[in-house]
Design an enzyme around this catalytic site. Structure first.
Site, PDB file in Angstrom:
ATOM      1  N   GLY A  12     -30.534  33.554  41.028  1.00  0.00           N
ATOM      2  CA  GLY A  12     -29.992  33.243  39.712  1.00  0.00           C
ATOM      3  C   GLY A  12     -29.085  34.358  39.212  1.00  0.00           C
ATOM      4  O   GLY A  12     -28.971  35.429  39.828  1.00  0.00           O
ATOM      5  N   ASP A  13     -28.372  34.081  38.110  1.00  0.00           N
ATOM      6  CA  ASP A  13     -27.489  35.066  37.467  1.00  0.00           C
ATOM      7  C   ASP A  13     -26.370  35.545  38.385  1.00  0.00           C
ATOM      8  O   ASP A  13     -25.917  36.693  38.292  1.00  0.00           O
ATOM      9  CB  ASP A  13     -28.300  36.272  36.954  1.00  0.00           C
ATOM     10  CG  ASP A  13     -29.389  35.847  35.993  1.00  0.00           C
ATOM     11  OD1 ASP A  13     -29.171  34.881  35.249  1.00  0.00           O
ATOM     12  OD2 ASP A  13     -30.467  36.470  36.003  1.00  0.00           O
ATOM     13  N   LYS A  16     -22.674  31.773  37.812  1.00  0.00           N
ATOM     14  CA  LYS A  16     -22.378  30.337  37.873  1.00  0.00           C
ATOM     15  C   LYS A  16     -21.592  29.877  36.647  1.00  0.00           C
ATOM     16  O   LYS A  16     -20.646  29.102  36.759  1.00  0.00           O
ATOM     17  CB  LYS A  16     -23.688  29.524  37.965  1.00  0.00           C
ATOM     18  CG  LYS A  16     -24.498  29.808  39.215  1.00  0.00           C
ATOM     19  CD  LYS A  16     -25.818  29.065  39.211  1.00  0.00           C
ATOM     20  CE  LYS A  16     -26.784  29.551  38.147  1.00  0.00           C
ATOM     21  NZ  LYS A  16     -27.320  30.918  38.350  1.00  0.00           N
ATOM     22  N   GLY A  40     -29.409  31.024  31.744  1.00  0.00           N
ATOM     23  CA  GLY A  40     -28.593  31.785  30.801  1.00  0.00           C
ATOM     24  C   GLY A  40     -27.244  32.003  31.445  1.00  0.00           C
ATOM     25  O   GLY A  40     -27.130  32.755  32.406  1.00  0.00           O
ATOM     26  N   HIS A  41     -26.242  31.287  30.986  1.00  0.00           N
ATOM     27  CA  HIS A  41     -24.913  31.345  31.602  1.00  0.00           C
ATOM     28  C   HIS A  41     -23.946  31.961  30.596  1.00  0.00           C
ATOM     29  O   HIS A  41     -23.813  31.474  29.479  1.00  0.00           O
ATOM     30  CB  HIS A  41     -24.461  29.930  32.005  1.00  0.00           C
ATOM     31  CG  HIS A  41     -25.394  29.279  33.004  1.00  0.00           C
ATOM     32  ND1 HIS A  41     -25.301  27.968  33.373  1.00  0.00           N
ATOM     33  CD2 HIS A  41     -26.429  29.785  33.719  1.00  0.00           C
ATOM     34  CE1 HIS A  41     -26.243  27.691  34.263  1.00  0.00           C
ATOM     35  NE2 HIS A  41     -26.939  28.778  34.485  1.00  0.00           N
ATOM     36  N   THR A 129     -39.625  32.719  32.041  1.00  0.00           N
ATOM     37  CA  THR A 129     -38.834  32.935  30.830  1.00  0.00           C
ATOM     38  C   THR A 129     -39.631  32.541  29.589  1.00  0.00           C
ATOM     39  O   THR A 129     -39.134  32.688  28.478  1.00  0.00           O
ATOM     40  CB  THR A 129     -37.535  32.100  30.887  1.00  0.00           C
ATOM     41  OG1 THR A 129     -37.894  30.714  31.019  1.00  0.00           O
ATOM     42  CG2 THR A 129     -36.654  32.517  32.045  1.00  0.00           C
ATOM     43  N   GLN A 223     -30.374  28.428  37.848  1.00  0.00           N
ATOM     44  CA  GLN A 223     -31.209  29.272  38.714  1.00  0.00           C
ATOM     45  C   GLN A 223     -30.504  29.489  40.072  1.00  0.00           C
ATOM     46  O   GLN A 223     -29.294  29.446  40.125  1.00  0.00           O
ATOM     47  CB  GLN A 223     -32.611  28.678  38.902  1.00  0.00           C
ATOM     48  CG  GLN A 223     -33.487  28.719  37.654  1.00  0.00           C
ATOM     49  CD  GLN A 223     -33.188  27.632  36.639  1.00  0.00           C
ATOM     50  OE1 GLN A 223     -33.147  26.461  36.980  1.00  0.00           O
ATOM     51  NE2 GLN A 223     -32.995  28.007  35.402  1.00  0.00           N
ATOM     52  N   ARG A 302     -34.568  40.902  29.626  1.00  0.00           N
ATOM     53  CA  ARG A 302     -35.268  41.780  30.574  1.00  0.00           C
ATOM     54  C   ARG A 302     -34.272  42.452  31.514  1.00  0.00           C
ATOM     55  O   ARG A 302     -33.257  41.862  31.884  1.00  0.00           O
ATOM     56  CB  ARG A 302     -36.249  40.969  31.431  1.00  0.00           C
ATOM     57  CG  ARG A 302     -37.480  40.531  30.686  1.00  0.00           C
ATOM     58  CD  ARG A 302     -38.385  39.710  31.567  1.00  0.00           C
ATOM     59  NE  ARG A 302     -37.794  38.425  31.919  1.00  0.00           N
ATOM     60  CZ  ARG A 302     -38.357  37.542  32.729  1.00  0.00           C
ATOM     61  NH1 ARG A 302     -39.506  37.804  33.297  1.00  0.00           N
ATOM     62  NH2 ARG A 302     -37.770  36.389  32.982  1.00  0.00           N
ATOM     63  N   SER A 412     -14.565  36.622  42.304  1.00  0.00           N
ATOM     64  CA  SER A 412     -14.491  36.912  40.878  1.00  0.00           C
ATOM     65  C   SER A 412     -14.497  38.424  40.689  1.00  0.00           C
ATOM     66  O   SER A 412     -15.300  39.127  41.298  1.00  0.00           O
ATOM     67  CB  SER A 412     -15.686  36.271  40.175  1.00  0.00           C
ATOM     68  OG  SER A 412     -15.816  36.795  38.878  1.00  0.00           O
TER      69      SER A 412
HETATM   70  P1  GDP Z   1     -25.333  32.746  35.722  1.00  0.00           P
HETATM   71  O1  GDP Z   1     -26.711  32.607  35.191  1.00  0.00           O
HETATM   72  O2  GDP Z   1     -25.255  32.517  37.180  1.00  0.00           O
HETATM   73  O3  GDP Z   1     -24.316  31.935  34.959  1.00  0.00           O
HETATM   74  O4  GDP Z   1     -24.946  34.262  35.503  1.00  0.00           O
HETATM   75  P2  GDP Z   1     -25.174  35.121  34.138  1.00  0.00           P
HETATM   76  O5  GDP Z   1     -24.187  34.682  33.125  1.00  0.00           O
HETATM   77  O6  GDP Z   1     -26.608  35.128  33.759  1.00  0.00           O
HETATM   78  O7  GDP Z   1     -24.883  36.558  34.701  1.00  0.00           O
HETATM   79  C1  GDP Z   1     -23.652  36.930  35.209  1.00  0.00           C
HETATM   80  C2  GDP Z   1     -23.080  38.054  34.341  1.00  0.00           C
HETATM   81  O8  GDP Z   1     -22.040  38.678  35.032  1.00  0.00           O
HETATM   82  C3  GDP Z   1     -22.464  37.557  33.047  1.00  0.00           C
HETATM   83  O9  GDP Z   1     -22.649  38.544  32.065  1.00  0.00           O
HETATM   84  C4  GDP Z   1     -21.005  37.393  33.384  1.00  0.00           C
HETATM   85  O10 GDP Z   1     -20.154  37.554  32.262  1.00  0.00           O
HETATM   86  C5  GDP Z   1     -20.810  38.516  34.359  1.00  0.00           C
HETATM   87  N1  GDP Z   1     -19.823  38.258  35.415  1.00  0.00           N
HETATM   88  C6  GDP Z   1     -19.529  37.082  36.052  1.00  0.00           C
HETATM   89  N2  GDP Z   1     -18.620  37.299  37.028  1.00  0.00           N
HETATM   90  C7  GDP Z   1     -18.355  38.625  37.010  1.00  0.00           C
HETATM   91  C8  GDP Z   1     -17.524  39.482  37.809  1.00  0.00           C
HETATM   92  O11 GDP Z   1     -16.865  39.055  38.727  1.00  0.00           O
HETATM   93  N3  GDP Z   1     -17.535  40.808  37.494  1.00  0.00           N
HETATM   94  C9  GDP Z   1     -18.294  41.320  36.481  1.00  0.00           C
HETATM   95  N4  GDP Z   1     -18.257  42.626  36.265  1.00  0.00           N
HETATM   96  N5  GDP Z   1     -19.092  40.547  35.730  1.00  0.00           N
HETATM   97  C10 GDP Z   1     -19.119  39.227  35.998  1.00  0.00           C
HETATM   98  P1  IMO Z   2     -29.717  31.183  35.574  1.00  0.00           P
HETATM   99  O1  IMO Z   2     -29.341  29.733  35.512  1.00  0.00           O
HETATM  100  C1  IMO Z   2     -32.589  34.204  36.842  1.00  0.00           C
HETATM  101  C2  IMO Z   2     -36.800  33.048  36.897  1.00  0.00           C
HETATM  102  C3  IMO Z   2     -37.708  33.715  35.899  1.00  0.00           C
HETATM  103  C4  IMO Z   2     -39.003  33.737  36.707  1.00  0.00           C
HETATM  104  C5  IMO Z   2     -38.963  32.414  37.448  1.00  0.00           C
HETATM  105  C6  IMO Z   2     -39.750  31.288  36.783  1.00  0.00           C
HETATM  106  O2  IMO Z   2     -29.271  31.999  34.430  1.00  0.00           O
HETATM  107  O3  IMO Z   2     -29.341  31.744  36.898  1.00  0.00           O
HETATM  108  P2  IMO Z   2     -39.310  29.779  34.643  1.00  0.00           P
HETATM  109  O4  IMO Z   2     -39.141  30.149  33.197  1.00  0.00           O
HETATM  110  O5  IMO Z   2     -38.161  29.037  35.208  1.00  0.00           O
HETATM  111  O6  IMO Z   2     -40.613  29.091  34.915  1.00  0.00           O
HETATM  112  O7  IMO Z   2     -39.407  31.190  35.404  1.00  0.00           O
HETATM  113  O8  IMO Z   2     -37.594  32.029  37.507  1.00  0.00           O
HETATM  114  N1  IMO Z   2     -35.614  32.373  36.308  1.00  0.00           N
HETATM  115  C7  IMO Z   2     -34.369  32.860  36.393  1.00  0.00           C
HETATM  116  N2  IMO Z   2     -33.914  34.022  36.908  1.00  0.00           N
HETATM  117  N3  IMO Z   2     -31.710  33.300  36.334  1.00  0.00           N
HETATM  118  C8  IMO Z   2     -32.153  32.128  35.841  1.00  0.00           C
HETATM  119  O9  IMO Z   2     -31.324  31.143  35.455  1.00  0.00           O
HETATM  120  C9  IMO Z   2     -33.546  31.882  35.817  1.00  0.00           C
HETATM  121  N4  IMO Z   2     -34.307  30.850  35.390  1.00  0.00           N
HETATM  122  C10 IMO Z   2     -35.566  31.166  35.724  1.00  0.00           C
HETATM  123  O10 IMO Z   2     -37.262  35.017  35.598  1.00  0.00           O
HETATM  124  O11 IMO Z   2     -38.952  34.750  37.671  1.00  0.00           O
HETATM  125 MG    MG Z   3     -28.103  33.625  34.090  1.00  0.00          MG
END
Ligand code: GDP
Ligand code: IMO
Ligand code: MG
Length: 429
Positions: A12-13, A16, A40-41, A129, A223, A302, A412
């Site tokens: 995740g994170d 996306k 969390g996007h 979460t 995720q 976190r 990216s």
């Molecule tokens: P998601 O859950 O997959 O949508 O990812 P998140 O938004 O939780 O986490 C990605 C973080 O990295 C966000 O704060 C974005 O703004 C940032 N981000 C995305 N692409 C890039 C990149 O290419 N470089 C940097 N430095 N940050 C990025």
């Molecule tokens: P995005 O879409 C990162 C993790 C939680 C925990 C496990 C189970 O932003 O990538 P849950 O609340 O789903 O039962 O938690 O999954 N988790 C994520 N980790 N990015 C996420 O979403 C997540 N959604 C759940 O931290 O380990």
């Molecule tokens: Mg995220």
């Protein structure tokens, strides 16, 4: 291939949200198909930052945005998120936003149970979460969920509530909690129902029409594959399938609809919550990557755990999810390192391993085997063309591509929407 399915290929994170937002202007509809507001996007457009948990990332570009049946939906959170985005100038109406009438609801009792279980688990906790995702999916599969369509039939809910409460009252008693307050629950549902129902519809039908009209659909996963209930690091996973195949089930289209599968891959690795993490760095470099990459959870705040890029994991997640090509994100976070490492294999009790074993104890025990590459002193931050990248960054990208046996379609280079290098257009492939 007209459609594109975006999934996270790590924990995740991966970025996306940014990639979906960037691709959304080329799509006619964006569909979330699993998960809930545990996601969390983060989207950065000019001087504005949008944080989305439940709404599809296409909402910001005004693209038709759909919450598919595979999502578990917290109606109160939905209202709060819609109001927050409207406050940022985003238009959300039944014309550009729809919710499947078959979505299972996340109720306050699910949030309670999530928290009670995590607290009781102590050291063995999953690190969820806390948003009630697991308990809501359990009730869906257990055939006792309240669904979006039930909000239009609240006077006929007795039998379903009996089943739901019988289950929860027993669990709650085990935690010394009072039984479910049915009247309060019904009152709360009555109050929120009109807000949700204005968007509710058989979205499978709308999507079929969209397809018939030849429109492009962008499926937005939440995720990552390593959090998938079947293919992830069980039991330290979420409670839905996060792999690409879920796009069909979770939206009401057949498997042929998923199209190009774009795996989003961070140039290093992060994880929030508990569970195995073979390349985790608990040193200064990990600290530095975490700070430069702002690796703090969007949902819970976190600190994310950080480690080197693990090619074994990504090769596996691309395979189980049928990834056509990847978007490599956050390469800029590696700028300035003298050397960069990539995990190319594992050692497990004296044996070589080229995949992540199924058992959690083995996943904890694997030792990463690293390949070291020279870093780069130039900057990749903000680059919008491949030619702007330092030679060693290009070498890194090429090595990643080789090791994961999947081509890189996008790179990216910053959080900003336009700081994206396109090598192969997934919609054109
Ligand atoms: P998601 O859950 O997959 O949508 O990812 P998140 O938004 O939780 O986490 C990605 C973080 O990295 C966000 O704060 C974005 O703004 C940032 N981000 C995305 N692409 C890039 C990149 O290419 N470089 C940097 N430095 N940050 C990025
Ligand atoms: P995005 O879409 C990162 C993790 C939680 C925990 C496990 C189970 O932003 O990538 P849950 O609340 O789903 O039962 O938690 O999954 N988790 C994520 N980790 N990015 C996420 O979403 C997540 N959604 C759940 O931290 O380990
Ligand atoms: Mg995220």
């Amino acid at each position: 291939m007209a459609n594109v399915t975006v999934i996270g290929a790590q924990w995740g994170d991966e970025g996306k949200g940014k990639i979906v937002d960037w691709l959304a202007s080329r799509a006619d509809a964006v569909v979330r198909f699993q998960g809930g507001h545990n996601a969390g996007h983060t989207l950065v457009v000019g001087d504005k930052t949008y944080k989305l948990s439940l709404l599809p990332s296409g909402i910001v570009t005004g693209t038709l945005s759909i919450v598919g049946n595979g999502v578990v939906l917290d109606p109160w959170h939905l209202k709060a998120e819609v109001e927050k985005l409207e406050g940022q100038g985003v238009t959300i109406t039944p014309d550009n936003f729809a919710i499947a009438d078959t979505c299972a609801l996340i109720l306050p009792i699910h949030r309670d149970l999530d928290a009670l279980r995590e607290t009781a688990a102590g050291k063995g906790k999953i690190g969820t979460t806390g948003r009630g995702i697991g308990p809501a999916y359990e009730d869906k599969v257990g055939r006792r969920a309240i669904r979006v369509c039930d909000l239009a039939h609240l006077d006929d809910l007795d039998a379903q509530l009996d089943r739901l409460c019988a289950h929860h009252d027993a669990l709650r008693a085990g935690f010394d909690q009072p039984p479910v307050n049915r009247r309060a629950l019904l009152d709360e549902l009555r109050e929120i129902a009109p807000f949700v129902l204005q968007f509710a519809q058989p979205v499978w039908k709308r999507l079929h029409q969209v397809r018939k009209d030849g429109a492009k659909i962008l499926f937005e996963g939440a995720q990552g594959v390593l959090l998938d209930i079947d293919h992830g690091t069980y039991p330290f996973v979420t409670s839905s399938n996060t792999v690409s195949g879920t796009a069909a089930v979770g939206s009401g289209l057949g498997p042929g609809a998923t199209g190009y599968v774009l795996g989003i891959v961070k140039a290093y690795t992060t994880r929030v919550g508990s569970g195995p993490f073979p390349t985790e760095l608990e040193d200064e470099i990990g600290q530095r990557l975490g700070e430069r990459g702002h690796e703090f959870g969007t949902v819970t705040g976190r600190k994310r755990r950080v480690g080197w890029f693990d090619a074994v994991l990504v090769r596996q997640t691309c395979a189980v999810s049928g990834v056509t090509g990847i978007a490599l994100t956050k390469i800029d976070v590696l700028d300035g390192l003298e050397e960069v490492r990539i995990c190319t294999g594992y050692r497990l009790r004296g044996r070589d391993l080229d995949y992540l074993p199924a058992h959690s104890a083995d996943q904890q025990a694997v030792e990463p085997v690293y390949e070291t590459l020279e870093g780069w002193s130039g900057s990749t931050a903000g680059a919008r063309s491949f030619a702007d990248l330092p030679a060693n960054a290009v070498k890194y990208i090429q090595r990643v591509q080789e090791l994961i046996e999947t081509p890189v379609a996008l790179v990216s280079t910053s959080p900003e929407r336009e700081d994206t290098i396109l090598m192969r257009d997934p919609f054109m492939d």
